[in-house]
Design an enzyme around this catalytic site. Structure first.
Site, PDB file in Angstrom:
ATOM      1  N   GLY A  24       0.813  -1.209   0.000  1.00 56.89           N
ATOM      2  CA  GLY A  24       0.000   0.000   0.000  1.00 56.89           C
ATOM      3  C   GLY A  24       0.842   1.253   0.000  1.00 56.89           C
ATOM      4  O   GLY A  24       1.741   1.414   0.829  1.00 56.89           O
ATOM      5  N   GLY A  26      -0.344   4.440   0.363  1.00 54.61           N
ATOM      6  CA  GLY A  26      -1.120   5.559   0.894  1.00 54.61           C
ATOM      7  C   GLY A  26      -0.216   6.405   1.784  1.00 54.61           C
ATOM      8  O   GLY A  26       1.007   6.355   1.674  1.00 54.61           O
ATOM      9  N   GLU A 183     -18.167  17.704   4.500  1.00 56.22           N
ATOM     10  CA  GLU A 183     -17.589  18.313   3.311  1.00 56.22           C
ATOM     11  C   GLU A 183     -18.485  18.110   2.090  1.00 56.22           C
ATOM     12  O   GLU A 183     -18.723  19.033   1.306  1.00 56.22           O
ATOM     13  CB  GLU A 183     -16.208  17.700   3.030  1.00 56.22           C
ATOM     14  CG  GLU A 183     -15.129  18.256   3.934  1.00 56.22           C
ATOM     15  CD  GLU A 183     -13.883  17.369   4.014  1.00 56.22           C
ATOM     16  OE1 GLU A 183     -12.930  17.769   4.670  1.00 56.22           O
ATOM     17  OE2 GLU A 183     -13.883  16.281   3.418  1.00 56.22           O
ATOM     18  N   ASP A 312      -4.971   2.995   8.602  1.00 53.75           N
ATOM     19  CA  ASP A 312      -6.367   2.676   8.886  1.00 53.75           C
ATOM     20  C   ASP A 312      -6.602   1.195   9.173  1.00 53.75           C
ATOM     21  O   ASP A 312      -7.644   0.824   9.706  1.00 53.75           O
ATOM     22  CB  ASP A 312      -7.255   3.081   7.701  1.00 53.75           C
ATOM     23  CG  ASP A 312      -7.419   4.587   7.610  1.00 53.75           C
ATOM     24  OD1 ASP A 312      -6.898   5.291   8.483  1.00 53.75           O
ATOM     25  OD2 ASP A 312      -8.080   5.054   6.664  1.00 53.75           O
TER      26      ASP A 312
END
Lengths: 449, 449
Positions: A24, A26, A183, A312
């Site tokens: 990953g 991220g 948002e 996460d």
């Protein structure tokens, strides 16, 4: 730990450098990789995508304000100078902890140290059937689906002759009052009030209803109460209807149910639940309720000191509370994991991870935001300016910073949003109700206002 | 004509204004609509997309240089000030010439005057089965499919251990040596040589072969011979292999056949054939071989003086040759059709259409292009500069001009291309061969160069 060191030494003796695999790219993965920039390791980065995505601005793609390429950069370009990193576009389908091997859809990858940063996806809890009607927002593809759905709703409303149905097409429900939901809700109202205001002939886009539903008693529940209150007021000023403390009990093609109350809406967006990547489940290690891997204080899996889980996907406790699933926490974890590998290689003891909360920022709409930095709490225009600068500063790559700044300047001056395209081929969830709605007859087309 | 006038007067008496329907908001349709800006008509614009697309720059989206939103603009925004125009997002499925009615997938639309500007799509002649292996380039979705396919090819080559297969993934065949094929071929070499040059560890992207195949004896057959020659030389300088005068006889997942010669290539792009929109066929009027409607000198259909066909869908003859299917011709036709409607409404006789050829420009790559303007013929850097300015000038909307200029300036300085994202979910044609190729074993991942 001793096993890691032993392995590292054996590895160095027999095949050369210590092999680090990062799953990953991220915020967490990238921070780990970059921390190992000059390390004497063999680094393999595995990601399903060829780009790093700046997720905090994904809602701007969903609302036609930014292009996908403005908030993402090819992993290869980001790591171009880092010659010790090998980048693989591949799907991880499992991890064999005993054999120290990552299983790809089309191969295998051995490791001496592993950093798992596979992130999270949206979760519909016990209602997977809701996904069809209420898309979530985690990937660029998701954002484009939402953009298409929102823009199409206005187009269909423009052609709808039945007033009640037209209202349904002009009603948008956002489920979930965390930062993403706030948002989306605020920005949708901005789009309706300003961007689309003069573009239609038969409808008034500014009359669009945007309803934000949050299960807990207040929006932005992770912020202090004072800022939740302020966020609610700012949302209401923009025209968002805030419903907190109520739970959605049903979602279908024509709206949502809150207990026995029906809200008719043709566009429902999901910003409520997050669940960790299924990679956690595949390993057979202890998980929390959201599917996150419960890690040791040093971010490793108990019994596997060579395997780090960050971002996460990790459930790390600090002072009795879980470290929040936000980008800065992921980046700090990535850095920590990479440093731990280097310490272990150098024969030094590892240290526990400490999350440093540098504050939280959430934007609400044009000129509207809340910020919480230590004891400082700000709302409104200054919080919004701060949000702008922080997000441009943390964007990766000079190109992205430049292009986002230019687009934002353009939008701010012109009220225009650049990426208002309905692209992609129609798929199931996007056209619910389109065929069943009454569509333009000669009569309607003639009734030019 | 008298029937049109009669209808117009009746219409005006009974229901108000003369009803004009325009199908398609491409170059032709948009020119017609804007010419009717201040006309006392009721104007309905029907398009399947919510945006106007600047097709001449579509290859830049396919090669990751520009974003979709840079070369397109929402029709509603373009026509925001034009209050006499009603915009419908709808699919036209037929035209009932006798009833003067446009049949939509979900309704009907009556007209007094009709302008059909539905354009063209790519055609595989008698080989529809080739589409699966060799995507064409007509829409934004097409461009994103090609972008994905090209970027994936490099990623797969990076992971391929078998040298022969790796060569296949690094071989790109473009079928068709008209402007689109030439632009794609040259730009692909630029991407391989410059943009991707330092991004991979196991392959040298600059070694990618790009083969351009043209059936007629020279590339850019619609240009004068001298410029075709120059284009060929410029392509070869960039490293493109130009094969003209040969015909592709087969295409499959692993390459193309030219008679008995096999070229192994995992990426084949189609820039060869164009066929008119199927709308022409639906009307039961005379068509040419490419499916274009053969129009009268005033661009109407014989027997239907109230129906104009313009742009790529029209076959208009001038001095014994068909008017070319290029953007300026479509725009001139659109203007002419709109003026004819106004003349007819004013009781004036209509005039034949005359196409004024203002010149042709084709770009080949960074600093490489050809231009033919009247008797003037230019090649190389100055032709390329001219191409840049003309394309920025004719882009619609200040925002698009600004953003394309900034992106081009950025790319020119940095050799970078902004939109290098592999997006979209994998579909059939994109992953041919991916599962069958030998994919990275631990061994390969370890063999960092």
């Amino acid at each position: 730990m001793s096993s890691l060191d032993g392995e590292a030494k054996r590895g160095a003796a027999t095949q050369g450098l210590h092999r680090v695999v990062v799953i990953g790219a991220g915020f967490g993965g990238l921070a780990a990789i970059q921390t190992l920039r000059r390390a004497p390791v063999r680094l393999s980065v595995v990601d399903r995508q060829n780009y790093h995505l700046f997720q905090p601005l994904l809602y701007q793609v969903a609302t036609a304000g930014l292009n996908p390429s403005d908030i993402s950069g090819p992993i290869r370009r980001i790591l171009r100078q880092q010659r010790n990193a090998d980048i693989l576009l591949a799907d991880v389908v499992g991890i064999d902890l005993a054999r120290r091997t990552v299983i790809l859809a089309d191969g295998e990858l051995g490791y001496d140290s592993l950093i798992i940063a596979a992130g999270a996806t949206h979760s519909y809890f016990d209602h997977p059937e809701w996904e069809e009607f209420a898309p979530g927002l985690k990937s660029i593809e998701d954002a484009l689906v939402i953009r298409r759905k929102v823009l199409l709703a206005f187009e269909i409303a423009e052609r709808e002759t039945d007033e009640a149905r037209r209202r349904e097409w002009l009603t948008f429900v956002i489920v979930g009052g965390g930062p993403t939901g706030v948002e989306l809700a605020g920005t949708l109202r901005d789009v309706a009030r300003m961007t689309l205001a003069r573009d239609f002939r038969h409808i008034d886009p500014a009359s669009a209803r945007v309803i934000l539903i949050e299960g807990s008693p207040r929006v932005l529940p992770s912020y202090v109460e004072q800022l939740s209150e302020s966020a609610k007021r700012q949302l209401e000023t923009l025209g968002v209807e805030v419903r907190s403390g109520v739970h959605v009990t049903g979602i279908d093609a024509e709206g949502v149910w809150i207990g026995s109350e029906r809200i008719k809406a043709r566009t429902v967006l999901w910003a409520a639940g997050v669940s960790a990547s299924p990679l956690g489940r595949m390993m057979g290690v202890p998980l929390d309720r959201a599917g996150r891997v419960i890690v040791e204080p040093d971010l490793t899996i108990a019994g596997y000191p060579e395997v780090y889980v960050i971002g996460d996907l990790a459930h790390a406790e600090q002072d009795g509370r879980p470290v929040p699933g936000v980008a800065p926490a992921a980046a700090q974890m990535g850095k920590h994991a990479a440093r731990s590998i280097l310490r272990a290689l150098g024969g030094k003891p590892r240290e526990p991870f400490r999350y440093v909360d540098k504050g939280s920022l959430a934007t609400i709409g044009r000129g509207a935001a809340v910020a919480q930095i230590g004891r400082l709490k700000i709302s409104g225009f200054f919080a919004w300016l701060l949000w702008l600068f922080v997000h441009i500063f943390f964007l990766i790559g000079f190109r992205n910073r430049l292009f986002v700044m230019i687009q934002w300047a353009w939008s701010y001056i012109s009220y225009d949003r650049g990426a208002r395209l309905i692209t992609g081929r129609a798929e199931g969830p996007l056209v619910h109700g389109l065929t069943e709605s009454r569509l333009p007859s000669t009569t309607q087309a003639e009734a030019i206002k």
